[in-house]
Design a protein around this motif. Sequence first.
Motif, PDB file in Angstrom:
ATOM      1  N   THR A 129       0.836  -1.208   0.000  1.00 14.29           N
ATOM      2  CA  THR A 129       0.000   0.000   0.000  1.00 14.29           C
ATOM      3  C   THR A 129       0.866   1.251   0.000  1.00 14.29           C
ATOM      4  O   THR A 129       0.633   2.186  -0.774  1.00 14.29           O
ATOM      5  CB  THR A 129      -0.945  -0.005   1.222  1.00 14.29           C
ATOM      6  OG1 THR A 129      -1.765  -1.172   1.149  1.00 14.29           O
ATOM      7  CG2 THR A 129      -1.818   1.236   1.247  1.00 14.29           C
ATOM      8  N   SER A 130       1.878   1.259   0.834  1.00 12.13           N
ATOM      9  CA  SER A 130       2.800   2.393   0.928  1.00 12.13           C
ATOM     10  C   SER A 130       3.574   2.589  -0.379  1.00 12.13           C
ATOM     11  O   SER A 130       3.781   3.722  -0.832  1.00 12.13           O
ATOM     12  CB  SER A 130       3.760   2.151   2.091  1.00 12.13           C
ATOM     13  OG  SER A 130       4.813   3.036   2.079  1.00 12.13           O
ATOM     14  N   ALA A 131       3.991   1.492  -0.990  1.00 12.20           N
ATOM     15  CA  ALA A 131       4.762   1.567  -2.247  1.00 12.20           C
ATOM     16  C   ALA A 131       3.932   2.140  -3.389  1.00 12.20           C
ATOM     17  O   ALA A 131       4.475   2.638  -4.372  1.00 12.20           O
ATOM     18  CB  ALA A 131       5.290   0.182  -2.628  1.00 12.20           C
ATOM     19  N   GLU A 132       2.612   2.089  -3.264  1.00 15.36           N
ATOM     20  CA  GLU A 132       1.732   2.580  -4.328  1.00 15.36           C
ATOM     21  C   GLU A 132       1.342   4.052  -4.172  1.00 15.36           C
ATOM     22  O   GLU A 132       0.659   4.591  -5.032  1.00 15.36           O
ATOM     23  CB  GLU A 132       0.472   1.716  -4.398  1.00 15.36           C
ATOM     24  CG  GLU A 132       0.750   0.334  -4.932  1.00 15.36           C
ATOM     25  CD  GLU A 132      -0.512  -0.462  -5.165  1.00 15.36           C
ATOM     26  OE1 GLU A 132      -1.604  -0.024  -4.767  1.00 15.36           O
ATOM     27  OE2 GLU A 132      -0.398  -1.550  -5.746  1.00 15.36           O
ATOM     28  N   ARG A 133       1.778   4.696  -3.104  1.00 16.77           N
ATOM     29  CA  ARG A 133       1.408   6.100  -2.885  1.00 16.77           C
ATOM     30  C   ARG A 133       2.222   7.024  -3.783  1.00 16.77           C
ATOM     31  O   ARG A 133       3.426   6.844  -3.952  1.00 16.77           O
ATOM     32  CB  ARG A 133       1.635   6.485  -1.435  1.00 16.77           C
ATOM     33  CG  ARG A 133       0.620   5.867  -0.522  1.00 16.77           C
ATOM     34  CD  ARG A 133       0.639   6.482   0.868  1.00 16.77           C
ATOM     35  NE  ARG A 133      -0.254   5.728   1.722  1.00 16.77           N
ATOM     36  CZ  ARG A 133       0.149   4.930   2.709  1.00 16.77           C
ATOM     37  NH1 ARG A 133       1.423   4.820   2.986  1.00 16.77           N
ATOM     38  NH2 ARG A 133      -0.735   4.268   3.421  1.00 16.77           N
ATOM     39  N   GLY A 134       1.531   8.027  -4.349  1.00 19.23           N
ATOM     40  CA  GLY A 134       2.207   9.077  -5.105  1.00 19.23           C
ATOM     41  C   GLY A 134       2.435   8.794  -6.573  1.00 19.23           C
ATOM     42  O   GLY A 134       3.150   9.525  -7.245  1.00 19.23           O
TER      43      GLY A 134
END
Length: 174
Positions: A42-47
Amino acid sequence: MAENNASHSSFARWWRQVLFVPLLHSKWLTTEARARLTDKVTSAERGHQGEVFLIIENHLPIQEAYHVGCRDRAIDLFSEYRVWDTEENTGVLVYVNICEHQLEIVADRGISAHVSPTVWRAMCEKAVSGIAHKKTEESLAELLDEVGQVLRQYYHLENNPEGNELSDTLVFLK
């Protein structure tokens, strides 16, 4: 991520799959570790508009292991889980095979137009090295962060809209 996509038939590979005992090798993959790795996806998909998909598999399917290696298995799973099916063709599959001690990255054509196979290979080798030093979860978390950074570099979004195209939940194939 292998440079040569062709799998060679291997009796040794098949035999390793037959003799593999999951309880001895995947104790690190607790429910909590799965949740933390899902959070990392989830974090890797931000931005950015890219999609990151993580599959961890104990061993190759026995009926396929003689003819199919980890790279071909990763490509099959990339298709089966429709990682290719994103609007901008920016899906990235991270595939880990515990029995074979291999990690593969399969990137869709959109991101592959920007990132050379040597970049993915270096990322895989770094993670495999950490895994060899019994830092499996940490190495995978760091790899997911790196994949996210690469995607942000080419598909950065100031306003990151909701709209996850693929599930962030780690897929564990026993």
